[in-house]
Design an enzyme around this catalytic site. Structure first.
Site, PDB file in Angstrom:
ATOM      1  N   GLU A 136      -0.142  -6.944  14.715  1.00 34.35           N
ATOM      2  CA  GLU A 136      -1.597  -7.045  14.857  1.00 34.35           C
ATOM      3  C   GLU A 136      -2.002  -6.964  16.329  1.00 34.35           C
ATOM      4  OE1 GLU A 136      -3.262 -10.376  12.595  1.00 34.35           O
ATOM      5  OE2 GLU A 136      -4.733 -10.676  14.182  1.00 34.35           O
ATOM      6  N   LEU A 143      -0.464 -25.616  26.178  1.00 38.65           N
ATOM      7  CA  LEU A 143      -0.080 -27.028  26.299  1.00 38.65           C
ATOM      8  C   LEU A 143      -0.432 -27.787  25.024  1.00 38.65           C
ATOM      9  CD1 LEU A 143       1.257 -28.795  28.463  1.00 38.65           C
ATOM     10  CD2 LEU A 143      -1.021 -29.493  29.183  1.00 38.65           C
ATOM     11  N   CYS A 164      -0.412 -22.146  13.809  1.00 31.73           N
ATOM     12  CA  CYS A 164      -0.450 -20.708  14.083  1.00 31.73           C
ATOM     13  C   CYS A 164       0.025 -19.886  12.886  1.00 31.73           C
ATOM     14  CB  CYS A 164       0.414 -20.413  15.308  1.00 31.73           C
ATOM     15  SG  CYS A 164       0.453 -18.672  15.743  1.00 31.73           S
ATOM     16  N   CYS A 212       4.840 -23.101  15.900  1.00 32.35           N
ATOM     17  CA  CYS A 212       3.656 -23.942  16.148  1.00 32.35           C
ATOM     18  C   CYS A 212       2.913 -24.154  14.831  1.00 32.35           C
ATOM     19  CB  CYS A 212       2.740 -23.305  17.190  1.00 32.35           C
ATOM     20  SG  CYS A 212       3.547 -23.096  18.783  1.00 32.35           S
ATOM     21  N   GLU A 217       6.323 -14.749  20.970  1.00 34.26           N
ATOM     22  CA  GLU A 217       6.473 -15.504  22.213  1.00 34.26           C
ATOM     23  C   GLU A 217       7.025 -14.521  23.251  1.00 34.26           C
ATOM     24  OE1 GLU A 217       5.762 -18.310  23.846  1.00 34.26           O
ATOM     25  OE2 GLU A 217       6.944 -17.357  25.406  1.00 34.26           O
ATOM     26  N   CYS A 242       7.285 -14.569  14.828  1.00 37.26           N
ATOM     27  CA  CYS A 242       7.573 -15.497  15.922  1.00 37.26           C
ATOM     28  C   CYS A 242       8.452 -16.608  15.377  1.00 37.26           C
ATOM     29  CB  CYS A 242       6.248 -16.081  16.433  1.00 37.26           C
ATOM     30  SG  CYS A 242       6.434 -17.159  17.865  1.00 37.26           S
ATOM     31  N   CYS A 301      -5.315 -16.130  14.884  1.00 33.79           N
ATOM     32  CA  CYS A 301      -4.285 -15.238  15.404  1.00 33.79           C
ATOM     33  C   CYS A 301      -3.241 -14.957  14.321  1.00 33.79           C
ATOM     34  CB  CYS A 301      -3.554 -15.899  16.568  1.00 33.79           C
ATOM     35  SG  CYS A 301      -4.643 -16.766  17.686  1.00 33.79           S
ATOM     36  N   CYS A 325      -5.628  -7.384  23.260  1.00 36.67           N
ATOM     37  CA  CYS A 325      -4.662  -8.461  23.047  1.00 36.67           C
ATOM     38  C   CYS A 325      -3.484  -7.877  22.269  1.00 36.67           C
ATOM     39  CB  CYS A 325      -5.333  -9.582  22.255  1.00 36.67           C
ATOM     40  SG  CYS A 325      -4.210 -10.894  21.758  1.00 36.67           S
TER      41      CYS A 325
HETATM   42  N1  SAH Z   1       3.459 -17.466  21.941  1.00 35.57           N
HETATM   43  C1  SAH Z   1       2.479 -17.462  22.972  1.00 35.57           C
HETATM   44  C2  SAH Z   1       1.339 -16.483  22.784  1.00 35.57           C
HETATM   45  C3  SAH Z   1       0.725 -16.314  21.444  1.00 35.57           C
HETATM   46  S1  SAH Z   1      -0.652 -17.202  20.881  1.00 35.57           S
HETATM   47  C4  SAH Z   1       1.954 -18.861  23.181  1.00 35.57           C
HETATM   48  O1  SAH Z   1       2.322 -19.751  22.455  1.00 35.57           O
HETATM   49  O2  SAH Z   1       1.182 -19.056  24.108  1.00 35.57           O
HETATM   50  C5  SAH Z   1      -1.944 -17.275  22.031  1.00 35.57           C
HETATM   51  C6  SAH Z   1      -2.636 -18.619  22.021  1.00 35.57           C
HETATM   52  O3  SAH Z   1      -3.338 -18.866  20.793  1.00 35.57           O
HETATM   53  C7  SAH Z   1      -1.678 -19.777  22.193  1.00 35.57           C
HETATM   54  O4  SAH Z   1      -2.232 -20.715  23.057  1.00 35.57           O
HETATM   55  C8  SAH Z   1      -1.594 -20.330  20.787  1.00 35.57           C
HETATM   56  O5  SAH Z   1      -1.141 -21.651  20.787  1.00 35.57           O
HETATM   57  C9  SAH Z   1      -3.012 -20.153  20.324  1.00 35.57           C
HETATM   58  N2  SAH Z   1      -3.206 -20.200  18.862  1.00 35.57           N
HETATM   59  C10 SAH Z   1      -2.410 -19.724  17.895  1.00 35.57           C
HETATM   60  N3  SAH Z   1      -2.936 -19.966  16.676  1.00 35.57           N
HETATM   61  C11 SAH Z   1      -4.100 -20.578  16.897  1.00 35.57           C
HETATM   62  C12 SAH Z   1      -5.105 -21.085  16.032  1.00 35.57           C
HETATM   63  N4  SAH Z   1      -5.006 -20.978  14.715  1.00 35.57           N
HETATM   64  N5  SAH Z   1      -6.188 -21.661  16.614  1.00 35.57           N
HETATM   65  C13 SAH Z   1      -6.289 -21.776  17.952  1.00 35.57           C
HETATM   66  N6  SAH Z   1      -5.382 -21.325  18.805  1.00 35.57           N
HETATM   67  C14 SAH Z   1      -4.291 -20.737  18.287  1.00 35.57           C
END
Ligand code: SAH
Length: 357
Positions: A94, A217, A121, A118, A162, A114, A335, A107
Site C-alpha cells: 500500500e 515512541l 497497527c 505493534c 519497519e 511487518c 495504515c 508515503c
Molecule cells: N515501522 C515504522 C513505520 C511505519 S508506521 C514505525 O513504527 O515507525 C508509521 C507511523 O504510524 C508509526 O508511528 C506507527 O506507530 C503509526 N501507526 C500505525 N498504525 C496506526 C494507527 N492505527 N493509528 C495511529 N498511528 C498508527
C-alpha cells in the site's frame, strides 16, 4: 558482486560495472540509469537510444519488475489517494499520495507486511512476508508521480513495514531517490519512521544521512510501551532516546517523535508530564496522532479535547508539538488497512471459487 542483482536497484557504479563487463561503453550505464530513474520507464522497449541487442540481453537476464495498481481510493476533497499495488510475485503493498500546499508527498511501504507487532497497527496483522527491493520502494514513488502527472517533492517512509528491518534496502532506496541523475529529491524532504531499532539507528547515524528521523515512541514509560509495542521488550525508552540523540549529534537533524494517542493507554496528564521529562531541553518535535482504530483491535482514539490538553502540556514545557492533520478523512483507513481489506476480499473470492468447484 552487486548488492542487489535487480537492475533497477543498482546504483550508477554497479550499472557501470555491469555494462562494461559486457564490453559495452560506460555511457550506456548513464543512459540506462536515466531511463529507469528519470524517465521512469519500466520497459526496455522504450529505451530507444540503446542498441536492440543490449535491450534484448538485459530483458532476458534482468527483467524489470513492475507494479500493478489493483485498487485505489481518492478522498472526496482530492487531497489524498491510497493505492494498493501488486508486485511481480503477487504480494500486495500500500502507498499513499498526499497533496499539500507545499507540494506532493508520497508515503511508501518498505516491507511486505511487518514483524514488529505493534498492537494498534493493521500492517502487522499478517506478519512479514519479505523485504521490498529498493526498486520496489522507488516504483511506488515513480508510479504515483506518473499517475498524478505532478512532481513528487516529499517522501515519507511510513507505510507498511519497519524500514530499519530492511536496512540495506532503505539506504539504497534513499541513495537512488536523491541521485541527481534520477528524481533528485532532496534528502531533507525525506522522513523515515522507525519503531526504534537501537543498533540500526546508530548504524544509520554513522552514515550521516540528511533525512529526518521519526521515532515511534507512543508511550512515556517502558511498562506502557510494552503493552502496545512488543519491541519495547527488546529496547528501553532510554536506549531509544539515546540512539535518537546520537542521530542528532551525528547529523544535526532535529528528531521527530511520533505519539499515537490511544484512549486510556497513553493519553493521561501524568503521561504527558512524563513525556515532558523525557524530552525536555532536546532539539526535537512531537507529532501527536489520534490513533486510527482498526477493527481487529479494541482501541479508541483520544477525543479532540484530550488531544488539545496533551499538546498544551507539552507546549507549556517548551516542547514543540503538532497534531497530525487529518487528510481525506473519508478514506482515512488506518495504515495498512486498505491493503488488509484487499487481501481479505481476495481471500473471500478464493474461498467462494473453491467452494463452487
Ligand atoms: N515501522 C515504522 C513505520 C511505519 S508506521 C514505525 O513504527 O515507525 C508509521 C507511523 O504510524 C508509526 O508511528 C506507527 O506507530 C503509526 N501507526 C500505525 N498504525 C496506526 C494507527 N492505527 N493509528 C495511529 N498511528 C498508527
Amino acid at each position: 558482486m552487486y548488492k542487489f542483482d535487480d537492475i533497477a536497484s543498482m546504483n550508477m557504479e554497479e550499472l557501470t560495472e555491469l555494462v562494461t563487463s559486457r564490453g559495452l561503453p560506460k555511457f550506456r550505464a548513464k543512459q540506462l540509469f536515466s531511463w529507469i530513474h528519470k524517465e521512469l520507464s519500466d520497459s526496455y522497449d522504450e529505451m530507444t537510444n540503446l542498441p536492440k541487442k543490449m535491450r534484448e540481453d538485459l530483458a532476458a537476464e534482468f527483467p524489470l519488475r513492475t507494479l500493478k495498481r489493483v485498487d485505489s481510493r481518492k478522498s472526496s476533497d482530492g487531497s489524498t489517494e491510497k493505492f494498493v499495488f501488486e508486485l511481480s510475485d503477487g504480494h500486495v503493498i500500500e502507498s499513499v499520495l498526499m497533496k499539500y500546499h507545499h507540494g506532493n508527498s508520497v508515503c511508501v511501504s518498505s516491507q511486505v507486511g511487518c514483524r514488529m507487532g505493534c498492537r494498534f497497527c493493521a500492517s502487522t496483522l499478517t506478519g512479514l512476508a519479505r523485504n521490498l527491493l529498493p526498486s520496489e520502494i522507488l516504483s511506488q514513488v515513480y508510479h504515483i508521480q506518473k499517475a498524478s502527472g505532478e512532481r513528487v517533492s516529499n517522501v515519507v517512509i511510513m507505510g507498511t513495514g519497519e524500514p530499519l528491518d530492511n536496512f540495506d534496502g532503505l539506504v539504497r532506496f534513499v541513495e537512488l531517490l536523491t541521485d541527481e541523475n534520477g528524481l533528485n529529491i532532496s534528502e531533507r524532504n525525506i522522513t523515515m519512521s522507525t519503531c526504534g531499532l537501537v543498533p540500526e539507528i546508530r548504524k544509520l547515524a554513522d552514515l550521516k544521512p540528511q533525512f529526518t528521523l521519526a521515532i515511534s515512541l507512543h508511550a512515556p514509560d517502558d511498562e506502557a510501551r510494552k503493552r502496545i509495542m512488543p519491541i519495547a521488550n527488546k529496547y528501553t525508552i532510554s536506549e531509544v532516546i539515546g540512539a535518537a540523540d546520537y542521530y542528532f549529534e551525528k547529523t544535526g537533524r532535529r528528531v521527530s517523535y511520533e505519539y499515537s494517542l490511544i484512549a486510556g493507554e497513553n493519553d493521561t496528564r501524568e503521561q504527558a508530564l512524563k513525556l515532558v521529562n523525557l524530552l525536555k531541553g532536546k532539539n526535537c518535535h512531537v507529532n501527536l496522532i489520534p490513533v486510527n482504530p482498526i477493527k481487529e483491535r479494541n482501541y479508541s482514539h483520544t477525543g479532540a479535547e484530550g488531544v488539545a490538553a496533551f499538546k498544551n502540556i507539552l507546549e507549556k514545557n517548551g516542547i514543540t508539538a503538532t497534531v497530525r492533520r487529518e487528510m481525506g478523512a473519508d478514506i482515512n483507513a488506518a495504515c495498512g488497512q486498505l491493503r488488509k481489506d484487499y487481501m481479505d476480499r481476495k481471500e473471500e473470492e478464493r474461498e467462494r471459487l473453491f467452494s463452487q468447484s
